[in-house]
Design a protein around this motif. Structure first.
Motif, PDB file in Angstrom:
ATOM      1  N   PHE A  89       0.829  -1.211   0.000  1.00  0.00           N
ATOM      2  CA  PHE A  89       0.000   0.000   0.000  1.00  0.00           C
ATOM      3  C   PHE A  89       0.863   1.260   0.000  1.00  0.00           C
ATOM      4  CE2 PHE A  89      -3.129  -2.958   1.628  1.00  0.00           C
ATOM      5  CZ  PHE A  89      -4.311  -2.488   1.097  1.00  0.00           C
ATOM      6  N   PHE A  91      -0.184   5.300   0.598  1.00  0.00           N
ATOM      7  CA  PHE A  91      -1.270   6.258   0.783  1.00  0.00           C
ATOM      8  C   PHE A  91      -0.776   7.671   0.536  1.00  0.00           C
ATOM      9  CE2 PHE A  91      -2.020   2.729   3.720  1.00  0.00           C
ATOM     10  CZ  PHE A  91      -3.274   2.303   3.288  1.00  0.00           C
ATOM     11  N   PHE A  94       0.181   9.837   6.143  1.00  0.00           N
ATOM     12  CA  PHE A  94       0.371   8.891   7.262  1.00  0.00           C
ATOM     13  C   PHE A  94       0.919   7.547   6.801  1.00  0.00           C
ATOM     14  CE2 PHE A  94      -3.809  11.071   8.014  1.00  0.00           C
ATOM     15  CZ  PHE A  94      -3.293  12.112   8.749  1.00  0.00           C
ATOM     16  N   ASN A  95       1.908   7.588   5.917  1.00  0.00           N
ATOM     17  CA  ASN A  95       2.440   6.336   5.414  1.00  0.00           C
ATOM     18  C   ASN A  95       3.418   5.675   6.364  1.00  0.00           C
ATOM     19  OD1 ASN A  95       1.752   5.173   2.848  1.00  0.00           O
ATOM     20  ND2 ASN A  95       2.073   7.233   2.061  1.00  0.00           N
ATOM     21  N   LEU A  96       4.128   6.525   7.119  1.00  0.00           N
ATOM     22  CA  LEU A  96       5.253   6.001   7.880  1.00  0.00           C
ATOM     23  C   LEU A  96       5.016   6.160   9.378  1.00  0.00           C
ATOM     24  CD1 LEU A  96       8.059   7.551   5.661  1.00  0.00           C
ATOM     25  CD2 LEU A  96       7.013   5.290   5.476  1.00  0.00           C
ATOM     26  N   GLN A 149       9.718  10.799   1.682  1.00  0.00           N
ATOM     27  CA  GLN A 149       8.823   9.968   2.499  1.00  0.00           C
ATOM     28  C   GLN A 149       8.000   9.037   1.615  1.00  0.00           C
ATOM     29  OE1 GLN A 149       6.396  12.189   5.280  1.00  0.00           O
ATOM     30  NE2 GLN A 149       8.118  13.425   5.954  1.00  0.00           N
TER      31      GLN A 149
ATOM     32  N   MET B 296      -2.520   2.475   9.318  1.00  0.00           N
ATOM     33  CA  MET B 296      -1.518   2.142   8.324  1.00  0.00           C
ATOM     34  C   MET B 296      -0.901   0.785   8.624  1.00  0.00           C
ATOM     35  SD  MET B 296       1.807   2.115   7.507  1.00  0.00           S
ATOM     36  CE  MET B 296       2.529   3.020   8.857  1.00  0.00           C
ATOM     37  N   GLU B 850       3.056  15.426  13.501  1.00  0.00           N
ATOM     38  CA  GLU B 850       2.057  14.374  13.321  1.00  0.00           C
ATOM     39  C   GLU B 850       1.728  13.760  14.653  1.00  0.00           C
ATOM     40  OE1 GLU B 850       2.294  11.336  10.470  1.00  0.00           O
ATOM     41  OE2 GLU B 850       3.588  12.459   9.166  1.00  0.00           O
TER      42      GLU B 850
END
Ligand SMILES: Nc1ncnc2c1ncn2[C@@H]1O[C@H](COP(=O)(O)OP(=O)(O)OP(=O)(O)O)[C@@H](O)[C@H]1O
Ligand SMILES: [Mg+2]
Lengths: 243, 850
Positions: A89, A91, A94-96, A149, B296, B850
């Motif tokens: 996946f 996205f 908020f991938n990492l 990223q 995620m 974040e």
């Protein structure tokens, strides 16, 4: 052989007067090594389609076959394992995991699958080097640019050697140069490394890197065009009135 | 390292402040639980080992069940038991030495029969000689003067007193101060600091005015005999009124130390449960904050179990870390406390305490509670985290579900409160105790529903001081009503407990003071300097009484004498009074429809009066029969009245006439003398001459009653000091909870605060926003706690009244004022660190957060 085989997929949110048909009897197949872009106006059901194919959501009706296996009957554990081993996946956000380094983020699917940490890290650094981030192995996400990223996210999607990569607006957050780099990288992923890619995008320039564009509107597929290069892509988009 | 542990540690490191605050809460709870528990076992152990040292050389010890004294003939009975080689009578009484004269506060005066004593255990001599039959014969006709009886001392005692053979030891006695001549030193084991003086039995009996009575029989068992069999035979021979074997189980001191350790455990458990609140709150926030990460992780193939395990591991790491630090700090705490206490302890009980002692159960309790509560508190948030689906994680959380839960919980809470109220008005102590806990639980469940209305109400007040920031602060709290509620609940519980205890203590204190004023009519008071009537006291024979009576200006005089009895397994003190004389100088607080007329019946036909607490504990009423084990055997008394005097209001006590006390308990020595001044007499002059009379009786202290009342007030005030410390201990967790909630609130809103700063909020405005939020939260918790606390306190006092502690209820104005001040101070203090964090945020970094 078709990696993805979706038949008559529908997804209805809510019920009664409030019911929203996000996806309406969509059928779609993606071959191994094929790079497919999905385009369409906001709210037409692109993400919904991707989520159903990725086993993140269950369809109201219709079926999805991944690698020849029907995912309809799978429970959460089986779906999780499928995602871990066969699907990658990417996205938009908020991938990492913010507290892990690049290598550790990339290694995560392997570690979750029970691989030894050093093996997983070796494979992860290998992929990071291949996508040109060999000098950023130990950096945490907040020390990387947005484009970097996303490249780490692509590496993570690749590390478990999946058959299919699902990318929902992977360049949505990036400037045009970084976007081009990601698109080129995905092209390489399908062309060189033979993965099937299903990518949602709003950006015509990014879509032009694909082998095929699926156009959607109001939960339906309105056109499905093979393209090669920017010219044919432009023509296909003009045909459905997207440009 | 497995993936959960890696993630857990990384996340913990990534939020250092929050991790520190959460861990601190665990540290504090474990520190209390572990540290305080190290102190009492140390004391218990030293007590135990002193008893073992005193009796350890002996095969068999026979003592009275009522811990009182008994006739010396029992020694012969024991000697006649099959398998007993020899038995010897002993009289052992702790005696307070003259202050300043010796570097030792108390010494055990032990009367022995030299001939039989040496056949029970050896008394090896290091210098001089041991007591002999000649000493015994000479002391038998000794009447308190003319010659100095012989005494032998263990080496350790001789050393600590600085005495050797040929020196003189002065010991308070029924004749006044008695001089003893040291004739020998002994190589026998005593616990360090436990000093003993051996004299002949008749000398000890004369000095202590006990008649031919002893306190224990020591016996040696014939070689080859089976110890349990002989012990059982001895038990059969002496009867139920005696204990054979050790003496420690019967010590009332043990009982009070055990009670103390129970109370201390309650404090520790309370602190840890509060820590649980904090953990719960932290993890809820952590889960909310990491929704996207979780989503995620789930999308790329982490199973629900992995997510669940990740949070549990995180709590486990914190629990283990916090517990470990708590244990280390707790060890330091108990070492420090013990060294601080040891001087008091050795003065009062004449025992020395060494290092803190940690029993296996303490380790289990501290580790189990520390780690267990942490993990348990993380369980609910961890489960919630595992249930997050990847799709949900990408969307904002919905609010209406939470609202529904809140409403349902509030109704459950209301029902629980209603049930608790029923229990609280029951006036039954244990039901009231249980109901107060239930009450607080119910209140905690209702709190989330109260966050909005109450903060709206307080908001108006806050708006006065914080015009621009007030509304924002309020909105922040209401947005996270759940988190605010947990914090407010933690604070509420603290405040409620503090106020309830303060209310109860105030009532007890004021109650006793007014009691003194009512009950102590006497002008002069002669009481044992160590205040314990029945243990460690050397009474005075009637010479002292005669002298007091003869003193110029002294009018009516009354005395108290003390014996001990047992009822089943409970022991009580039996006080001998002269009802007529007593009424002239003091009075009783009667209950159960008793009056002075009933009191006058004491003295004829085994009639007895019991005090309120004893009556309540054993369900006794006026007119009933009461069977007691006395030194003269089992006796049945008729309860003529229920009433208490001030001195003994807190102890299980019965009153008989002095003639009955002599008949059944063999006690004729006075331990308390109360006297009135003649009207018109020069009080100061009488006091001065009484003082000189008492010079010879250092075991007694003379007080002007007014002066004594002041002393009592002072003692109470010292207790108050200790209590304020305990209350502070109870309050600390609520400060931590507040601090923690604000800190996580600021963290969670980092991006938002960055945005506020970007669009033009000044640092000062941001700081004031955090402070306003903190004050709102603190006032919510404090006000709820105050309401709950007042009411709980009232129920406790009410319940205590029904168990015989007669006391009026005093409204804890001071407690409320203190709670309010502390609550608001905590509100500001807790805001300091998070506010600093918020104002120091780098705007760019915050926007990317974040
Ligand atoms: N959980 C949900 N509940 C109700 N309706 C939903 C839900 N998720 C999506 N929808 C609706 O389904 C439709 C399709 O949504 P989807 O997210 O697939 O659109 P999209 O094509 O990805 O749009 P965009 O390009 O803006 O991302 C929209 O009308 C959306 O409002
Ligand atoms: Mg979308």
């Amino acid at each position: 052989m078709a990696i993805v085989e979706a038949k008559n997929l529908s997804r209805v949110y809510g019920s009664g007067d409030m019911a929203v048909t996000a996806l309406d009897a969509v059928s779609l197949s993606v071959e191994a090594g094929e790079f497919v872009a999905v385009m369409g106006p906001s709210g037409c059901g692109k993400s919904t389609l991707l989520n159903l194919i990725g086993g993140l959501d269950t369809p109201s009706s219709g079926s999805v076959m991944i690698d020849g296996r029907d995912i309809a009957g799978m429970n959460d554990t089986e779906l999780t394992a499928l995602r871990r081993q066969r699907i990658g996946f990417v996205f938009q956000f908020f991938n990492l995991i913010p507290v892990l380094s690049s290598v550790e983020n990339v290694a995560l699917p392997l570690v979750l699958d029970g691989k030894k940490a050093d093996e997983a890290n070796a494979a992860a650094s290998d992929w990071l080097k291949r996508i040109g981030l060999g000098d950023r192995l130990k950096n945490r996400p907040d020390q990387l640019s947005g484009g970097q990223q996303q490249r780490v996210a692509v590496a993570r999607a690749l590390v478990s050697e999946p058959a299919l990569i699902l990318a929902d607006e992977p360049t949505g957050n990036l400037d045009s140069r970084s976007s081009d780099e990601i698109a080129a990288l995905l092209k390489q992923v399908s062309g060189e490394w033979g993965r099937a890619i299903l990518m949602v995008t709003h950006d015509p320039r990014i879509a032009a890197h694909a082998d095929r564009i699926v156009f959607m509107r109001d939960g339906r597929v309105v056109d499905d065009a093979k393209i090669s290069g920017a010219e044919s892509a432009r023509a296909a988009m003009e045909k459905v009135g997207l440009l | 390292m497995n993936v959960q542990l890696t993630l857990a540690i990384r996340y913990l490191k990534g939020r250092k402040l929050r991790t520190a605050l959460t861990t601190l809460a665990i540290v504090f709870g474990v520190m209390l639980l572990f540290g305080l528990n190290g102190i009492l076992p140390a004391m218990l152990q030293s007590l135990q080992s002193s008893m073992v040292a005193a009796t350890g050389q002996t095969d068999l010890v026979v003592t009275s069940k009522s811990t009182g004294q008994f006739d010396a003939s029992v020694a012969a009975t024991v000697a006649g038991v099959d398998g007993v080689a020899a038995a010897t009578p002993m009289l052992r009484v702790p005696v307070a030495l003259q202050p300043k004269k010796y570097p030792v506060g108390t010494i055990s005066l032990i009367g022995v029969d030299p001939d039989s004593a040496v056949s029970v255990r050896p008394y090896p001599v290091t210098s001089g000689r041991f007591l002999t039959a000649d000493d015994l014969a000479a002391d038998r006709v000794w009447t308190g003067s003319g010659r100095n009886p012989s005494v032998t001392l263990p080496d350790s005692t001789a050393k600590s007193l600085g005495l050797g053979v040929g020196d003189t030891l002065e010991i308070p006695s029924a004749f006044g101060v008695t001089k003893l001549e040291v004739v020998g030193t002994l190589d026998i084991l005593t616990v360090p600091g436990n000093d003993e003086a051996y004299v002949s039995l008749p000398a000890a009996q004369a000095m202590l005015d006990t008649g031919n009575r002893i306190s224990e029989v020591d016996a040696a068992i014939k070689a080859g005999s089976d110890r349990p069999t002989v012990t059982a035979a001895a038990q059969k021979a002496v009867g139920d009124a005696y204990l054979t074997g050790g003496v420690e189980a019967n010590s009332s001191l043990f009982a009070s130390l055990k009670l103390g350790s129970f109370i201390i455990n309650m404090f520790g458990v309370f602190a840890i449960v509060m820590a649980g609140f904090i953990i719960l709150n932290t993890f809820r926030t952590v889960v909310a904050e990491r929704r996207h990460d979780i989503g995620m992780l789930r999308a790329i193939g982490a199973s629900q179990r992995t997510i669940f395990g990740m949070f549990l591991t995180e709590s486990l790491v914190q629990g283990v870390l916090g517990t470990a630090i708590g244990i280390v700090v707790g060890y330091g705490l108990s070492s420090a406390a013990l060294s601080g206490l040891s001087s008091i302890y050795s003065d009062l009980l004449h025992l020395s305490v060494g290092k803190p002692v940690f029993l296996p159960s303490t380790w289990i309790l501290a580790i189990g509670m520390g780690v267990g509560v942490t993990v348990l508190s993380a369980l609910i948030p961890a489960r919630a985290a595992a249930r997050i689906t990847p799709l949900e994680a990408m969307r904002p959380q919905m609010g209406d579900v939470y609202e529904k839960v809140v409403t349902r919980r509030a109704w459950i809470g209301a029902a629980i409160i209603a049930a608790a109220v029923a229990g609280l008005v029951s006036r039954n102590t244990s039901v009231v105790g249980f109901s107060s806990v239930v009450f607080l639980v119910g209140l905690a469940l209702v709190t989330p529903a109260l966050v909005k209305p109450v903060t709206d109400a307080f908001g108006r007040a806050i708006d006065l001081a914080f015009r621009q920031e007030g509304a924002l602060a309020r909105a922040n709290l209401q947005r996270n009503a759940g988190r605010a509620a947990v914090t407010a609940s933690a604070m509420m519980v603290s405040v409620a407990v503090v106020i309830a205890l303060l209310g109860t203590f105030t009532s007890v204190f004021d109650g006793f003071i007014s009691y003194i004023d009512k009950a102590m009519g006497a002008d002069f008071l002669v009481i044992p300097s160590n205040m314990l009537l029945s243990t460690g006291t050397v009474g005075a024979n009637d010479a002292l009484l005669r002298e007091v009576k003869a003193t110029e200006g002294v009018g009516d005089v009354a005395t108290l004498r003390v014996g001990r009895a047992a009822m089943g397994t409970t022991s009580l003190q039996v006080i001998g009074i002269d009802p007529v004389a007593y009424q002239k100088v003091a009075s009783f607080e009667f209950s159960d429809g008793s009056s002075q007329v009933d009191l006058a019946k004491l003295g004829t036909d085994s009639t007895i009066m019991v005090n309120g607490i004893f009556a309540a504990q054993n369900g006794l009423a006026k007119g009933e029969k009461l069977k007691l084990e006395t030194p003269a055997g089992t006796k049945t008394y008729t309860i003529a009245a229920v009433g208490s005097d001030y001195l003994n209001a807190k102890l299980a006590t019965a009153y008989v006439s002095q003639s009955e006390l002599e008949r059944d308990f063999g006690v004729t020595a006075d331990v308390v003398i109360m006297a009135n001044a003649k009207s018109g007499a020069d009080k100061a002059a009488s006091l001065a001459s009484l003082k000189s009379t008492l010079k010879d009786f250092p075991q007694f202290a003379l007080y002007d009653t007014k002066e004594w009342r002041d002393l009592q007030v002072k003692t109470f005030q010292q207790v108050y000091g200790a209590m304020y410390f305990m209350l502070f201990v109870l309050a600390v967790p609520s400060l931590l909870a507040l601090l923690n909630t604000l800190a996580i609130g600021v963290l969670a809103r980092t991006r938002e605060i960055g945005m506020l700063r970007a669009i033009g909020s000044t640092r000062k405005q941001v700081r004031r926003m955090v402070i306003a939020e903190s004050l709102l939260l603190a006032s919510l918790g404090t006000v709820l706690g105050m309401l709950a606390g007042v009411w709980l306190g009232y129920s406790m006092v009410d319940a205590m009244n029904t168990v015989g502690f007669k006391m009026p209820y005093y409204f804890p104005y001071n407690g409320l004022a203190i709670a309010l001040v502390i609550g608001m101070t905590f509100g500001v203090v807790a805001a300091l660190i998070p506010a600093r964090q918020a104002t120091k945020l780098d705007i760019v970094a915050a926007l990317h957060y974040e």
